[in-house]
Design a protein around this motif. Sequence first.
Motif, PDB file in Angstrom:
ATOM      1  N   ASP A 114       0.887  -1.289   0.087  1.00  0.00           N
ATOM      2  CA  ASP A 114      -0.020  -0.122   0.160  1.00  0.00           C
ATOM      3  C   ASP A 114       0.902   1.507  -0.099  1.00  0.00           C
ATOM      4  O   ASP A 114       0.612   2.388  -0.700  1.00  0.00           O
ATOM      5  CB  ASP A 114      -0.953  -0.123   1.196  1.00  0.00           C
ATOM      6  N   GLU A 117       2.190   2.010  -3.433  1.00  0.00           N
ATOM      7  CA  GLU A 117       1.278   2.326  -4.312  1.00  0.00           C
ATOM      8  C   GLU A 117       0.850   4.001  -4.114  1.00  0.00           C
ATOM      9  O   GLU A 117       0.572   4.783  -5.040  1.00  0.00           O
ATOM     10  CB  GLU A 117      -0.112   1.567  -4.160  1.00  0.00           C
ATOM     11  N   ARG A 118       0.626   4.192  -2.856  1.00  0.00           N
ATOM     12  CA  ARG A 118       0.007   5.315  -2.426  1.00  0.00           C
ATOM     13  C   ARG A 118       1.098   6.555  -2.422  1.00  0.00           C
ATOM     14  O   ARG A 118       0.424   7.617  -2.850  1.00  0.00           O
ATOM     15  CB  ARG A 118      -0.781   5.144  -1.135  1.00  0.00           C
ATOM     16  N   TYR A 121       1.411   8.308  -5.663  1.00  0.00           N
ATOM     17  CA  TYR A 121       0.306   9.070  -6.150  1.00  0.00           C
ATOM     18  C   TYR A 121      -0.009  10.239  -5.535  1.00  0.00           C
ATOM     19  O   TYR A 121      -0.246  11.380  -6.117  1.00  0.00           O
ATOM     20  CB  TYR A 121      -0.670   8.014  -5.762  1.00  0.00           C
ATOM     21  N   VAL A 154      -1.463  11.110   2.632  1.00  0.00           N
ATOM     22  CA  VAL A 154      -1.169   9.700   2.392  1.00  0.00           C
ATOM     23  C   VAL A 154      -1.877   8.599   3.164  1.00  0.00           C
ATOM     24  O   VAL A 154      -2.229   7.798   2.560  1.00  0.00           O
ATOM     25  CB  VAL A 154       0.400   9.523   2.479  1.00  0.00           C
ATOM     26  N   MET A 156      -4.968   9.045   3.654  1.00  0.00           N
ATOM     27  CA  MET A 156      -6.281   9.303   3.056  1.00  0.00           C
ATOM     28  C   MET A 156      -7.316   9.507   4.372  1.00  0.00           C
ATOM     29  O   MET A 156      -8.311   9.048   4.775  1.00  0.00           O
ATOM     30  CB  MET A 156      -6.836   8.006   2.444  1.00  0.00           C
TER      31      MET A 156
END
Length: 359
Positions: A114, A117-118, A121, A154, A156
């Motif tokens: 995770d 991936e994050r 982004y 990050v 979220m």
Amino acid sequence: MVQMNNVTMIYDSSGTEALNGVDLEINEGEFVFLVGPSGSGKTTIIKLLTGEVQAASGEITVNGFDMRRIKRRKLPMLRRTLGVIFQDFRLIDKMTVYDNVAFAMRVVGAANKDIKERVPYVLELVGLKGREKRYPQELSGGEQQRVAIARALVKMPKILLLDEPLSNLDARLRLQTREEIRRIQKATGITTVFVTHDQEEAMSISDLIVVMKDGVVQQIGKPQAVYDSPVNLFVAKFLGTPPINVFDGEVKDGHLYIGEEAVLTVPGVADQSVTAAIRPEGFILSETGALSCDLSRVEVMGRDISVVSTHPKSRNVTIRSIISAENAVNMASQKVRFDLKPNKVFLFHKESGARIDFG
């Protein structure tokens, strides 16, 4: 997302009442600014929302957590739903940009998959793609601020809390970074609470502003609505650049007098001494205008000009009237005259400062 009902906060060590009867509701996706001078209680609200301090009385709900009953062991669960950005950035010097951002996920036990991936982004979202391997000291102040934003995003979070995040930046970077924060907020839809003493910052990018003074909410509303209809003299004076022009006035027989001149019809207002406030854009240059002032100078602002004048009944050192540059001001004259736009003139009670409406 956030609900505060009749919240009072007292710091036990000093006995200072930081908040007094605060009611506040923040809905999902809103971008809300808490504004007011130093000591108005803005940062205290942030501390209450994160559970750093406890209210003396009242009800607070944050992301479904009842802050009156939340147990210490549950605070980490609440804080995982929050992203917090402070004015001092709090970056780790020995970590790269990538690791500073990834650290926020590692401390909550996120899986490596995770994180991989994050983090890229979010770094792309804040415009830091290509700077992943740099260290904080190799970045500009604006870039460091974006790292702090990325670190908060990050996770979220459901709510992003920003406590004076731009105060350490110069004027140009402040402008750039606040626009960047607004862009990111729109892109993510994250509910955002932004604390600032800079009313221009709040007016320019917020959905909703909360104007505070001495721990009391003075007014809540959309920025333009609060600017156009302030509930009291404090709010009128706090919002607006240049600041509102304030005069000692008298209402007699349905007319507002500033000095000996009847400058505006104010139907329905009883005869009394008042405080009159006129927005800088509320003046109309006219040779036969109702209000005469002593002309000091004219400042060119491009499409507009600022007529600087004085008046014996003005509480401001100078009066600033913003008019179109197409208007010609007779600089040879010692006087300048104006008519007034009724919707840009506000009346307030002398003692309380509360607004007096007129038809």
